[in-house]
Design a protein around this motif. Structure first.
Motif, short mmCIF file in Angstrom:
data_model
loop_
_atom_site.label_atom_id
_atom_site.label_comp_id
_atom_site.label_asym_id
_atom_site.label_seq_id
_atom_site.Cartn_x
_atom_site.Cartn_y
_atom_site.Cartn_z
N VAL A 1 0.70 4.26 -2.75
CA VAL A 1 0.60 5.69 -2.39
C VAL A 1 1.74 6.48 -3.05
CG1 VAL A 1 0.58 7.36 -0.50
CG2 VAL A 1 -0.63 5.20 -0.24
N HIS A 2 2.93 5.90 -3.09
CA HIS A 2 4.05 6.59 -3.78
C HIS A 2 3.65 6.94 -5.21
CE1 HIS A 2 7.14 4.47 -0.97
NE2 HIS A 2 6.62 5.54 -0.42
N ALA A 3 3.08 5.95 -5.90
CA ALA A 3 2.75 6.15 -7.32
C ALA A 3 1.62 7.18 -7.47
CB ALA A 3 2.36 4.82 -7.95
N VAL B 1 -0.68 12.61 1.89
CA VAL B 1 -0.76 11.30 2.56
C VAL B 1 0.54 11.05 3.33
CG1 VAL B 1 -1.17 8.82 2.33
CG2 VAL B 1 -2.20 10.39 0.68
N HIS B 2 1.67 11.29 2.66
CA HIS B 2 2.94 11.06 3.34
C HIS B 2 3.19 12.07 4.45
CE1 HIS B 2 3.98 7.81 0.69
NE2 HIS B 2 5.02 7.57 1.46
N ALA B 3 2.82 13.33 4.22
CA ALA B 3 3.01 14.33 5.27
C ALA B 3 2.26 13.90 6.53
CB ALA B 3 2.51 15.68 4.78
N MET C 1 0.84 -1.20 0.00
CA MET C 1 0.00 0.00 0.00
C MET C 1 0.88 1.25 0.00
SD MET C 1 -3.20 -0.77 -0.31
CE MET C 1 -3.97 0.80 0.02
N ASP C 2 2.02 1.19 0.68
CA ASP C 2 2.97 2.33 0.66
C ASP C 2 3.40 2.60 -0.79
OD1 ASP C 2 4.80 4.29 1.50
OD2 ASP C 2 6.38 2.82 1.89
N ALA C 3 3.73 1.52 -1.51
CA ALA C 3 4.17 1.68 -2.91
C ALA C 3 3.05 2.28 -3.76
CB ALA C 3 4.60 0.32 -3.47
#
Ligand SMILES: [Fe+2]
Length: 388
Positions: A202-204, A267-269, A198-200
């Motif tokens: 979100v990166h994309a 999302v990352h922040a 799921m992290d990957a």
């Protein structure tokens, strides 16, 4: 008359990397060619248990180069661990670092490298392009299909005095080489595969809607979204079978090429703030926040989100904006539930009272700068509330 719209100037940075089953076995060649005297192998207890650290260590010895192991690395690597690793590196007179593991050992290894060369504290490098001198040679062997720290310009370290994760972003921490071997990911637990996958994703997605995206990051981001959304449920359900992990590792690498150059978003922040404050897994934080940030951002770049829906296998042709938004939110939610991430922020300790501090930290995170929609602290508080 056609109007000419120039493509904005953009830079694309990527390390040399080998991809595919067996890549890891090539490490002896790399170490030998660099002509180094002593390697520090940075890893963590989980990767040691899985056997990958010892395997890579044996391969390094084959190059007739001695190595030491540093494994005091937490899931959210701490400033204190980086400084301890740098001390050991100097004491042992190492001149190269090999990182074996997920994002945590790789981010810690990047930190150790720049601390030892610049003789500065790790927290002094916070921000973009704040590293005077690059670190020693660094080769990464990733063992999760998610973080892509092995090819990225990012290192995320926990400031233990403030319980806040800081982002260090610089070309100087792009590893010298990445040996990306999908076989290493077959020992992950299905839970870790779900979270890192799921992290990957979100990166994309964040790279594709970032206001620093480019044609070079777009092509990687869309391909990654397609590949990850197709493969992640099978990867988790099969207990990390190599056939699916191959695809996940490729998707994660493409997502990494995209986000390393386009940066990320809200999302990352918010996940950095959440993970730093409550010491939670990074991928889990991202998974729980994604649909809520998409709901907030959607109106800024609806056609970009339409492309993302298409990459997730639902053709947006002929749909109204509202329908695209609903379908996309539904598809993201369904995917995370399918891989077993069914809860929400309230079940992991977030309360109404903790939200203002979480939102203030997220607003100051480097990743908010490239979010497609501006977000004030009250707006971020509202997103957190929706995710409770
Ligand atoms: Fe991430």
């Amino acid at each position: 008359m056609n109007t000419y719209a120039p493509i904005e100037m953009r830079k694309f940075v990527a390390p040399e990397f080998l991809f595919g089953a067996g890549s890891m076995e090539m490490i002896a060649n790399y170490v030998r060619n660099l002509g180094v005297r002593k390697v520090m192998l940075v890893t963590d207890p989980g990767v040691i248990n899985a056997g990958w650290a010892a395997h890579v260590g044996t391969l390094i010895e084959k190059a007739s180069v001695p190595h030491i192991v540093f494994s005091d690395v937490s899931p959210n690597p701490r400033d204190t661990e980086v400084m301890k690793g740098a001390e050991l590196y100097e004491r042992e007179k190492c001149d190269m670092i090999v990182a074996v593991g997920g994002g945590s050992p790789m981010d810690c290894a990047k930190g150790i490298g720049i601390v030892t060369i610049n003789r500065m504290h790790i927290l002094d490098f916070e921000g973009v392009d704040r590293i005077p001198l690059p670190g020693p040679p660094l080769i990464c062997v990733p063992t999760t299909s998610g973080t892509a720290a092995d090819i990225s310009q990012f290192s995320i370290i926990l400031d233990t005095r403030r319980n806040v994760k800081i982002a260090i972003v610089s070309k100087s921490i792009v590893p010298d080489a990445a040996l990306i071997d999908p076989v290493t990911t077959t020992t992950m637990s299905p839970r870790l595969a779900a979270e890192t996958g799921m992290d990957a994703l979100v990166h994309a997605i964040e790279a594709y809607v970032s206001n620093a995206s480019s044609p070079f990051t777009d092509i990687n981001a869309l391909r990654a979204i397609r590949m990850i959304s197709e493969s992640l449920p099978d990867a988790v359900e099969s207990g990390c079978d190599i056939r699916h992990m191959d695809r996940m590792m490729l998707g994660s690498t493409l997502a990494g090429l995209a986000f390393s150059n386009a940066s990320l978003g809200l999302v990352h922040a918010m996940a950095h703030s959440l993970g730093g404050s409550l010491d939670l897994p990074h991928g889990e934080c991202n998974a729980l926040l994604l649909e809520h940030v998409v709901a907030y951002n959607f109106e800024s770049v609806p056609s970009r989100y339409g492309d993302i829906l298409g990459a997730m296998g639902i053709d947006p042709e002929g749909m109204s904006g509202q329908a695209v938004r609903d379908e996309l939110l539904g598809a993201i939610h369904e995917l995370r539930v399918k891989v077993g991430i069914e809860h929400s922020l309230s079940t992991i300790g977030v309360t109404d009272e903790t939200i203002p501090a979480l939102a203030a930290t997220a607003a100051a995170d480097a990743c908010t700068v490239t979010n497609p929609r501006e977000a004030s602290v009250p707006a971020i508080e509202e997103i957190f509330r929706h995710a409770l």
